[in-house]
Design a protein around this motif. Sequence first.
Motif, PDB file in Angstrom:
ATOM      1  N   CYS A  37       0.842  -1.197   0.000  1.00 17.06           N
ATOM      2  CA  CYS A  37       0.000   0.000   0.000  1.00 17.06           C
ATOM      3  C   CYS A  37       0.876   1.246   0.000  1.00 17.06           C
ATOM      4  O   CYS A  37       1.774   1.368   0.838  1.00 17.06           O
ATOM      5  N   LEU A  38       0.642   2.148  -0.934  1.00 16.27           N
ATOM      6  CA  LEU A  38       1.305   3.454  -0.953  1.00 16.27           C
ATOM      7  C   LEU A  38       0.392   4.443  -0.250  1.00 16.27           C
ATOM      8  O   LEU A  38      -0.747   4.645  -0.654  1.00 16.27           O
ATOM      9  N   PHE A  39       0.886   5.062   0.828  1.00 13.21           N
ATOM     10  CA  PHE A  39       0.047   5.997   1.571  1.00 13.21           C
ATOM     11  C   PHE A  39       0.845   7.244   1.941  1.00 13.21           C
ATOM     12  O   PHE A  39       2.077   7.274   1.832  1.00 13.21           O
ATOM     13  N   SER A  40       0.145   8.256   2.369  1.00 16.75           N
ATOM     14  CA  SER A  40       0.796   9.519   2.707  1.00 16.75           C
ATOM     15  C   SER A  40       0.298  10.040   4.046  1.00 16.75           C
ATOM     16  O   SER A  40      -0.771   9.659   4.528  1.00 16.75           O
ATOM     17  N   SER A  41       1.111  10.900   4.629  1.00 18.40           N
ATOM     18  CA  SER A  41       0.727  11.595   5.861  1.00 18.40           C
ATOM     19  C   SER A  41       0.751  13.102   5.551  1.00 18.40           C
ATOM     20  O   SER A  41       1.674  13.585   4.902  1.00 18.40           O
ATOM     21  N   PRO A  42      -0.248  13.840   5.967  1.00 17.13           N
ATOM     22  CA  PRO A  42      -1.362  13.463   6.849  1.00 17.13           C
ATOM     23  C   PRO A  42      -2.634  13.033   6.108  1.00 17.13           C
ATOM     24  O   PRO A  42      -3.660  12.814   6.751  1.00 17.13           O
ATOM     25  N   LYS A  43      -2.598  12.928   4.795  1.00 16.31           N
ATOM     26  CA  LYS A  43      -3.801  12.626   4.033  1.00 16.31           C
ATOM     27  C   LYS A  43      -4.430  11.302   4.442  1.00 16.31           C
ATOM     28  O   LYS A  43      -5.640  11.229   4.713  1.00 16.31           O
ATOM     29  N   ASP A  44      -3.624  10.238   4.503  1.00 17.16           N
ATOM     30  CA  ASP A  44      -4.155   8.903   4.815  1.00 17.16           C
ATOM     31  C   ASP A  44      -3.891   8.496   6.262  1.00 17.16           C
ATOM     32  O   ASP A  44      -4.713   7.831   6.888  1.00 17.16           O
ATOM     33  N   VAL A  45      -2.738   8.877   6.775  1.00 15.46           N
ATOM     34  CA  VAL A  45      -2.309   8.484   8.120  1.00 15.46           C
ATOM     35  C   VAL A  45      -1.731   9.712   8.804  1.00 15.46           C
ATOM     36  O   VAL A  45      -0.865  10.385   8.235  1.00 15.46           O
TER      37      VAL A  45
END
Length: 604
Positions: free
Chosen positions: A298-306
Amino acid sequence: MYTIFFITSFVSIDFFALLLDGRAEPLLIYCLHSLKYLFLYGYLCFLLVYTSIAVNQRIHGDNIFKLFITPLAVVAFLIIINYSYSFIFYITEDGKFEYGRLYPLLYIIDAYYIAISTHLLLRGKKSLSQNYKIIIPAVIVILLTGTVLDYLFPYVSFIPFTFTILTTLVFIGMQNPYEYYYEDSQMMNKNAFITMCGSRFTSETNTLCIAVNIHNIDLITGTLEISKVINAEGLFLKNIKQFSKKLLTFKLANGQYIIVLDESNEAKARLIYEETLHIMEKFANATLFSFPIYSTCCLFSSPKDVSSLRMVNTLFDALKLYDNKDDILAIKPEELQLKSDAEIERIEKLVKNALNENRLEVYFQPIYNVKEKKYTSAEALIRMKDDEGNNISPGVFIPIAEKSSVIIDIGAFVIEEVCKLLSTEHLSALGLEYVEVNISMVECLQSNLASNILSVLKKYNIASSQINLEITETSASEFTDIVDTNIKTLSSKNISFSLDDFGTGYSSLSRILSLPLKLIKIDKSLVQAPFINRDKKSMILLDNFIKTAFAAGFDIVAEGVETNEMAKHVIALGCTYIQGFYFSKPLSKTDFVEAIKVNKPAEI
């Protein structure tokens, strides 16, 4: 080691410069003092790098050059031209060191370094660990004091003494490097992740990360030699680093890896993500193992997703649910439906007050007996509602409850409700042989678990054979002496046990055989996979799991049966019991009692 190198070099050169003062060639004395100042300001440069990394938890190449290296270059330039003009220091004809009229220029460089360090400290004080909050201000104060004293008493050599104190302070405050790495594979661990990347997961910092969850990690570590596992992790790390050096890779737990990208470019992050998927695909098809490695990325970002470290843990918990036996899954963050910190805190509060506010209710799912063609048992399931009366999924609130002692209270509530129902409705007279009750690992670790359960049975005059306790295969692999003692005590009192989610934890068969189990429950992911994927591999896997449990002499429950086709197939394989929506969903107490009284399951 950088600190020791600079200070040892500085002190050694200063010692020889003093020793040879007036006794050697002026050029040699000049060179020694010039080197001394270069090492002095080289060390100040190091302290600023140290401060910047502590505050920002990353190295910014441009900033290091502009803020740190440039003043060092200025010092080198001043020393070079000083040879002709002697405005900072000079060497007399008899080889003695003397300060020049503009010697205080060097203190301007000192003040610059102290000012930048103070600015960094104030800007990033919220993100600093407790160690750094103590050490860095102390370093600044000591450096400032040493500079002032050195200016007032230039011939006393306060700077070497100051540096000695700084070295000791830095050494005391340093984290033991071995606490940052796994001893076997030398991969950075969760402690390193929290220390190095903790401040990146906030509402103010943009960070891109890749999460990799290997689903059959227990099978891998339980089957293969440790050297092969370490080799695989080494290959994974090497492949990732080859693609980009601006990466930090951590192993948070067995089978859980996170790659932190020092990139704000989403297009570049996407390329790295695609490369990660390609690497995991190679592992799935590699001949390194006798079986494939199944993973979810999973590709995720902070603060958008986490937006916090806690949400990183939540993300990995969600990835575990996407166990897939056939190919690699690339999951988008929005598919995981992650709860925000505020939502998690709200649920935590609801869980803590659940018992006092009557938010909990026990539901019962009937279990079909293949031989008798009716319901002869059931599983007790806990349900919880929020302030507005909406159900909260057990998959959400149970993990939260397990992180505190609340799960113990919930477990006690369930066993009490089950015994109360068995006592008041006399369901054994209607053909209900027993009710299954789940017990968590947290409950199993309580030394008084057995006595508490037995006292509830006695209170409601319930025969021990009417209760069956469910433990999961994952928890079975983590048993301790206390857990074993509890199981032996309860088993000796004729309370039976069943193993839930068989096929997901990859516990050793010898460990399973050592437990006093009555039932083996085949996990619904294994039962449903052949009918969802329609492939031979999933069917062979299901057949083998059932045959293994059957050959070991256990009664078998097939979970998650939702169609007539599924029911017929598991019966043909030898399953004794069937549980799933094809026969009945979980029912409230009233509906459950009515279902047992009627006892007319769906036809097969």
